[in-house]
Design a protein around this motif. Structure first.
Motif, PDB file in Angstrom:
ATOM      1  N   UNK A 138      14.821 -36.916 -39.039  1.00  0.00           N
ATOM      2  CA  UNK A 138      14.846 -37.031 -37.704  1.00  0.00           C
ATOM      3  C   UNK A 138      14.890 -38.503 -37.508  1.00  0.00           C
ATOM      4  N   UNK A 139      13.786 -39.371 -38.058  1.00  0.00           N
ATOM      5  CA  UNK A 139      13.430 -40.716 -38.054  1.00  0.00           C
ATOM      6  C   UNK A 139      14.705 -41.328 -38.617  1.00  0.00           C
ATOM      7  N   UNK A 140      15.284 -40.952 -39.660  1.00  0.00           N
ATOM      8  CA  UNK A 140      16.710 -41.500 -40.106  1.00  0.00           C
ATOM      9  C   UNK A 140      17.599 -41.417 -39.510  1.00  0.00           C
ATOM     10  N   UNK A 141      17.660 -40.532 -38.283  1.00  0.00           N
ATOM     11  CA  UNK A 141      18.824 -40.300 -37.256  1.00  0.00           C
ATOM     12  C   UNK A 141      19.812 -39.237 -38.219  1.00  0.00           C
ATOM     13  N   UNK A 142      19.477 -38.380 -39.144  1.00  0.00           N
ATOM     14  CA  UNK A 142      20.169 -37.267 -39.745  1.00  0.00           C
ATOM     15  C   UNK A 142      19.944 -36.072 -39.159  1.00  0.00           C
ATOM     16  N   UNK A 143      19.103 -35.901 -38.210  1.00  0.00           N
ATOM     17  CA  UNK A 143      18.726 -34.610 -37.381  1.00  0.00           C
ATOM     18  C   UNK A 143      18.387 -35.118 -35.769  1.00  0.00           C
ATOM     19  N   UNK A 144      19.073 -34.293 -34.832  1.00  0.00           N
ATOM     20  CA  UNK A 144      18.645 -34.783 -33.442  1.00  0.00           C
ATOM     21  C   UNK A 144      17.490 -33.935 -32.995  1.00  0.00           C
ATOM     22  N   UNK A 145      17.033 -33.327 -33.373  1.00  0.00           N
ATOM     23  CA  UNK A 145      15.758 -32.450 -33.543  1.00  0.00           C
ATOM     24  C   UNK A 145      15.166 -31.432 -34.315  1.00  0.00           C
ATOM     25  N   UNK A 146      13.796 -31.259 -34.499  1.00  0.00           N
ATOM     26  CA  UNK A 146      13.483 -30.417 -35.418  1.00  0.00           C
ATOM     27  C   UNK A 146      12.200 -29.839 -34.824  1.00  0.00           C
ATOM     28  N   UNK A 147      12.188 -28.548 -35.174  1.00  0.00           N
ATOM     29  CA  UNK A 147      10.774 -27.611 -35.179  1.00  0.00           C
ATOM     30  C   UNK A 147       9.903 -27.887 -36.448  1.00  0.00           C
ATOM     31  N   UNK A 148       8.720 -28.510 -36.117  1.00  0.00           N
ATOM     32  CA  UNK A 148       7.750 -28.690 -37.157  1.00  0.00           C
ATOM     33  C   UNK A 148       6.328 -28.163 -37.216  1.00  0.00           C
ATOM     34  N   UNK A 149       5.618 -28.151 -38.175  1.00  0.00           N
ATOM     35  CA  UNK A 149       4.062 -28.034 -37.930  1.00  0.00           C
ATOM     36  C   UNK A 149       3.468 -29.134 -37.374  1.00  0.00           C
ATOM     37  N   UNK A 150       2.964 -28.940 -36.057  1.00  0.00           N
ATOM     38  CA  UNK A 150       2.134 -30.198 -35.441  1.00  0.00           C
ATOM     39  C   UNK A 150       0.794 -30.491 -36.272  1.00  0.00           C
ATOM     40  N   UNK A 151       0.528 -31.630 -36.415  1.00  0.00           N
ATOM     41  CA  UNK A 151      -0.759 -32.095 -37.050  1.00  0.00           C
ATOM     42  C   UNK A 151      -1.456 -33.035 -36.096  1.00  0.00           C
ATOM     43  N   UNK A 152      -2.596 -32.368 -35.508  1.00  0.00           N
ATOM     44  CA  UNK A 152      -3.361 -33.350 -34.753  1.00  0.00           C
ATOM     45  C   UNK A 152      -3.646 -34.648 -35.447  1.00  0.00           C
ATOM     46  N   UNK A 153      -3.499 -35.804 -34.792  1.00  0.00           N
ATOM     47  CA  UNK A 153      -3.777 -37.202 -35.082  1.00  0.00           C
ATOM     48  C   UNK A 153      -2.431 -37.952 -35.661  1.00  0.00           C
ATOM     49  N   UNK A 154      -1.418 -37.023 -36.070  1.00  0.00           N
ATOM     50  CA  UNK A 154      -0.206 -37.634 -36.730  1.00  0.00           C
ATOM     51  C   UNK A 154       0.511 -37.627 -35.521  1.00  0.00           C
TER      52      UNK A 154
END
Length: 298
Positions: free
Chosen positions: A138-154
């Motif tokens: 996502x940060x590299x612009x290779x994906x428009x959006x992603x469903x991820x495991x959220x980590x508090x603080x990250x």
């Protein structure tokens, strides 16, 4: 006279509540930090209550902020549904979605089925990778959006679902009774693995890591074969699995938060529409909470 709440302010409020930071929320809603602060000041003025309390560099909700959270999620969701229902034309183009394989197995059928009915000419490219790789793409612009495991603080992700993590074993085997419990877990960087190991070490329960995989199907296979105990979120528990709890010698685990992240690119209507559909499909934060571990393990 009662003041109407602004849905855009509520979206920003939710981004702050999910990330704990005005700065990270500003990135999610594509606004400057000063604009976010002004929105929250106006929202507090409309409510006549303070909804945030500073805790170091993080922003925590006050009791009134917690009370607003549930209403805000419902209002934003209903607003998106209403706008979508009056759309005159379906969207055309390509949108790139990433998610881990276990989330794909559980959530993707409903997301794609509903989205394709509203946008039959849209092309959806799906990539299944572990969360760290999805964040990089996502940060590299290779994906428009992603469903991820959220980590508090990250930070950086909008929490759209919360589930209890559970210990699971085979319903037909007793591997969980072994003196040294064999575990099937993700790689060392996996947050679920860290939670499981920490919980067992705290209680003094002996264990060994017997199977390691990013792939949930492989982990589930080890469980169903009676070879190991694993940690899964509630919705991933499959027929043939048994949930373990404190009475079985397995301590309570934290909740698992599922987040949605977007690429910092130009506005994309197709990605916006898919993000709204993901929120609607995965949302369990407004309507009814999941059973606590003690009840789920009955």
């Amino acid at each position: 006279m009662a003041h109407m709440l602004d849905s855009d302010q509520l979206r920003t409020f939710l981004a702050i509540a999910d990330t704990g930071s005005f700065t990270r929320a500003a990135e999610i809603v594509h606004k400057t930090q000063s604009a976010v602060s002004m929105q929250m000041k106006r929202l507090e003025e409309r409510l006549g209550r303070e909804i945030f309390a500073r805790d170091g560099r993080m922003s925590k909700l006050t009791d009134d902020g917690e009370r607003l959270l549930d209403y805000a999620r419902r209002i934003v969701r209903l607003n998106s549904e209403c706008v979508a229902s009056f759309a005159e034309t379906d969207l055309v183009g390509r949108v790139r979605l990433g998610l881990p394989d276990d989330y794909a197995d559980r959530y993707l059928p409903e997301i794609l089925a509903t989205f394709s009915r509203s946008n039959p000419r849209a092309e959806v490219t799906v990539v299944c990778e572990p969360t760290p790789m999805l964040v990089e793409q996502v940060n590299a612009g290779e994906l428009d959006l992603a469903i991820i495991t959220h980590v508090d603080g990250r930070g950086g992700s909008e929490v759209v679902r919360s589930e209890q993590l559970l210990w699971v074993t085979s319903a037909r085997h007793c591997v969980h009774d072994e003196a040294v419990v064999p575990l099937a877990l993700g790689r060392p960087t996996c947050n679920w693995r860290s939670s499981a190991v920490a919980a067992l070490e705290e209680t003094g329960r002996s264990f060994r890591v017997a199977y390691v995989s990013w792939n949930s199907t492989a982990v589930g296979a080890a469980v169903l074969a009676g070879l190991a105990v694993a940690v899964l979120p509630e919705s991933a528990v499959r027929p043939g699995m048994r949930i373990l709890g404190p009475r079985d010698g397995f301590p309570a685990l934290p909740t698992c938060k599922i987040g949605l992240i977007r690429g910092a690119r130009e506005p994309n209507e197709l990605a916006d529409a898919l993000a709204d559909q993901i929120r609607q499909s995965l949302d369990n934060l407004s309507a009814g909470r999941l059973l606590p571990l003690a009840e789920a393990a009955e």
